[in-house]
Write a protein that holds these residues in place. Structure first.
Motif, PDB file in Angstrom:
ATOM      1  N   LEU A   1     158.599 135.936  34.808  1.00  0.00           N
ATOM      2  CA  LEU A   1     158.174 134.531  34.777  1.00  0.00           C
ATOM      3  C   LEU A   1     159.194 133.644  34.066  1.00  0.00           C
ATOM      4  N   GLY A   2     160.279 134.248  33.578  1.00  0.00           N
ATOM      5  CA  GLY A   2     161.349 133.467  32.968  1.00  0.00           C
ATOM      6  C   GLY A   2     161.363 133.448  31.456  1.00  0.00           C
ATOM      7  N   TYR A   3     160.519 134.254  30.810  1.00  0.00           N
ATOM      8  CA  TYR A   3     160.495 134.306  29.352  1.00  0.00           C
ATOM      9  C   TYR A   3     161.509 135.348  28.880  1.00  0.00           C
ATOM     10  N   SER A   4     162.306 134.966  27.906  1.00  0.00           N
ATOM     11  CA  SER A   4     163.313 135.884  27.374  1.00  0.00           C
ATOM     12  C   SER A   4     162.642 136.877  26.422  1.00  0.00           C
TER      13      SER A   4
ATOM     14  N   ARG B   1     154.231 146.617  31.008  1.00  0.00           N
ATOM     15  CA  ARG B   1     154.027 145.843  32.239  1.00  0.00           C
ATOM     16  C   ARG B   1     153.970 144.346  31.925  1.00  0.00           C
ATOM     17  N   LEU B   2     153.273 144.003  30.856  1.00  0.00           N
ATOM     18  CA  LEU B   2     153.162 142.590  30.471  1.00  0.00           C
ATOM     19  C   LEU B   2     154.517 142.011  30.080  1.00  0.00           C
ATOM     20  N   LYS B   3     155.316 142.795  29.355  1.00  0.00           N
ATOM     21  CA  LYS B   3     156.648 142.325  28.981  1.00  0.00           C
ATOM     22  C   LYS B   3     157.499 142.096  30.233  1.00  0.00           C
ATOM     23  N   ALA B   4     157.459 143.053  31.159  1.00  0.00           N
ATOM     24  CA  ALA B   4     158.233 142.911  32.397  1.00  0.00           C
ATOM     25  C   ALA B   4     157.773 141.693  33.188  1.00  0.00           C
ATOM     26  N   ARG B   5     156.472 141.471  33.233  1.00  0.00           N
ATOM     27  CA  ARG B   5     155.946 140.321  33.978  1.00  0.00           C
ATOM     28  C   ARG B   5     156.360 139.015  33.296  1.00  0.00           C
ATOM     29  N   ALA B   6     156.309 138.974  31.978  1.00  0.00           N
ATOM     30  CA  ALA B   6     156.744 137.770  31.255  1.00  0.00           C
ATOM     31  C   ALA B   6     158.222 137.503  31.529  1.00  0.00           C
TER      32      ALA B   6
ATOM     33  N   ALA C   1     175.525 104.406  48.786  1.00  0.00           N
ATOM     34  CA  ALA C   1     176.386 105.399  48.141  1.00  0.00           C
ATOM     35  C   ALA C   1     176.268 105.306  46.620  1.00  0.00           C
ATOM     36  N   ALA C   2     176.210 104.088  46.082  1.00  0.00           N
ATOM     37  CA  ALA C   2     176.098 103.892  44.640  1.00  0.00           C
ATOM     38  C   ALA C   2     174.758 104.427  44.129  1.00  0.00           C
ATOM     39  N   VAL C   3     173.678 104.152  44.866  1.00  0.00           N
ATOM     40  CA  VAL C   3     172.342 104.624  44.465  1.00  0.00           C
ATOM     41  C   VAL C   3     172.305 106.152  44.500  1.00  0.00           C
ATOM     42  N   LEU C   4     172.818 106.726  45.590  1.00  0.00           N
ATOM     43  CA  LEU C   4     172.822 108.186  45.703  1.00  0.00           C
ATOM     44  C   LEU C   4     173.681 108.821  44.615  1.00  0.00           C
ATOM     45  N   THR C   5     174.820 108.232  44.323  1.00  0.00           N
ATOM     46  CA  THR C   5     175.695 108.761  43.287  1.00  0.00           C
ATOM     47  C   THR C   5     174.995 108.703  41.938  1.00  0.00           C
ATOM     48  N   THR C   6     174.312 107.597  41.677  1.00  0.00           N
ATOM     49  CA  THR C   6     173.591 107.455  40.415  1.00  0.00           C
ATOM     50  C   THR C   6     172.466 108.479  40.330  1.00  0.00           C
ATOM     51  N   PHE C   7     171.718 108.652  41.415  1.00  0.00           N
ATOM     52  CA  PHE C   7     170.598 109.591  41.442  1.00  0.00           C
ATOM     53  C   PHE C   7     171.092 111.022  41.220  1.00  0.00           C
ATOM     54  N   VAL C   8     172.151 111.393  41.899  1.00  0.00           N
ATOM     55  CA  VAL C   8     172.695 112.742  41.776  1.00  0.00           C
ATOM     56  C   VAL C   8     173.246 112.969  40.375  1.00  0.00           C
ATOM     57  N   ALA C   9     173.770 111.936  39.749  1.00  0.00           N
ATOM     58  CA  ALA C   9     174.369 112.068  38.429  1.00  0.00           C
ATOM     59  C   ALA C   9     173.329 112.180  37.316  1.00  0.00           C
ATOM     60  N   LEU C  10     172.083 111.797  37.605  1.00  0.00           N
ATOM     61  CA  LEU C  10     171.045 111.887  36.582  1.00  0.00           C
ATOM     62  C   LEU C  10     170.768 113.342  36.252  1.00  0.00           C
ATOM     63  N   PRO C  11     170.572 113.643  34.972  1.00  0.00           N
ATOM     64  CA  PRO C  11     170.272 115.023  34.620  1.00  0.00           C
ATOM     65  C   PRO C  11     168.884 115.398  35.156  1.00  0.00           C
ATOM     66  N   ALA C  12     168.775 116.637  35.597  1.00  0.00           N
ATOM     67  CA  ALA C  12     167.484 117.113  36.088  1.00  0.00           C
ATOM     68  C   ALA C  12     166.527 117.232  34.911  1.00  0.00           C
ATOM     69  N   PRO C  13     165.258 116.905  35.122  1.00  0.00           N
ATOM     70  CA  PRO C  13     164.312 117.030  34.019  1.00  0.00           C
ATOM     71  C   PRO C  13     164.199 118.502  33.616  1.00  0.00           C
ATOM     72  N   ALA C  14     164.132 118.728  32.331  1.00  0.00           N
ATOM     73  CA  ALA C  14     164.020 120.104  31.836  1.00  0.00           C
ATOM     74  C   ALA C  14     162.637 120.645  32.186  1.00  0.00           C
ATOM     75  N   LEU C  15     162.640 121.797  32.791  1.00  0.00           N
ATOM     76  CA  LEU C  15     161.379 122.438  33.115  1.00  0.00           C
ATOM     77  C   LEU C  15     160.972 123.276  31.915  1.00  0.00           C
ATOM     78  N   THR C  16     159.881 122.890  31.297  1.00  0.00           N
ATOM     79  CA  THR C  16     159.433 123.638  30.133  1.00  0.00           C
ATOM     80  C   THR C  16     158.377 124.636  30.559  1.00  0.00           C
ATOM     81  N   LYS C  17     158.477 125.792  29.991  1.00  0.00           N
ATOM     82  CA  LYS C  17     157.505 126.840  30.269  1.00  0.00           C
ATOM     83  C   LYS C  17     156.335 126.651  29.316  1.00  0.00           C
ATOM     84  N   PRO C  18     155.144 126.967  29.783  1.00  0.00           N
ATOM     85  CA  PRO C  18     154.006 126.910  28.865  1.00  0.00           C
ATOM     86  C   PRO C  18     154.114 128.037  27.845  1.00  0.00           C
TER      87      PRO C  18
END
Length: 134
Positions: free
Chosen positions: A72-75, A64-69, A6-23
């Motif tokens: 893909l998650g680009y603002s 079309r390229l703007k919509a596709r970007a 339970a302690a290990v799982l709690t610690t694992f869940v509490a860790l921040p998720a790694p930031a996914l960086t876009k290329p």
């Protein structure tokens, strides 16, 4: 033992998720390649009076390229920053000049732009579909 798990799982869940960086958008080929084609087509039409750009087709492609970007998650801000970046403009220009030079285009001889543009139109390439012989 349950307490340890339970302690290990709690610690694992509490860790921040790694930031996914876009290329960078320059690394996204489905955006970079068509954008490059639009830039080269514009350059050809700017230097060859016998060839005109297909403005509507180019505008549709850019939208079309703007919509596709966006998909893909680009603002819009990230896209605008990429498009308006002086460094990106210089990189794209250098890339275009290299392609043109490899294909025998000489800025001192406008006819070389025309020959290249006509060849691209004939091949129906990504650049050629954005151009029209007058």
């Amino acid at each position: 033992m349950r307490a340890l798990i339970a302690a290990v799982l709690t610690t694992f869940v509490a860790l921040p998720a790694p930031a996914l960086t876009k290329p960078s958008l320059r690394e996204v080929q489905e955006i970079e390649d068509p954008l490059f084609a639009v830039a080269v087509a514009k350059e050809v039409s700017d230097y060859c009076e016998e060839i005109s750009p297909r403005y509507l087709k180019g505008l549709v492609e850019l939208r079309r390229l703007k919509a596709r970007a966006n998909e893909l998650g680009y603002s819009d801000t990230e896209i605008r920053s990429y498009i308006e970046s002086d460094a990106e403009k210089a990189r794209m220009r250098a890339k275009g000049e290299e392609l043109l030079a490899q294909n025998g285009v000489d800025y001192g001889e406008p006819e070389t732009f025309c020959a290249y543009g006509r060849a691209e139109i004939e091949k129906n390439s990504a650049i050629g579909v954005l151009l029209r012989a007058k």
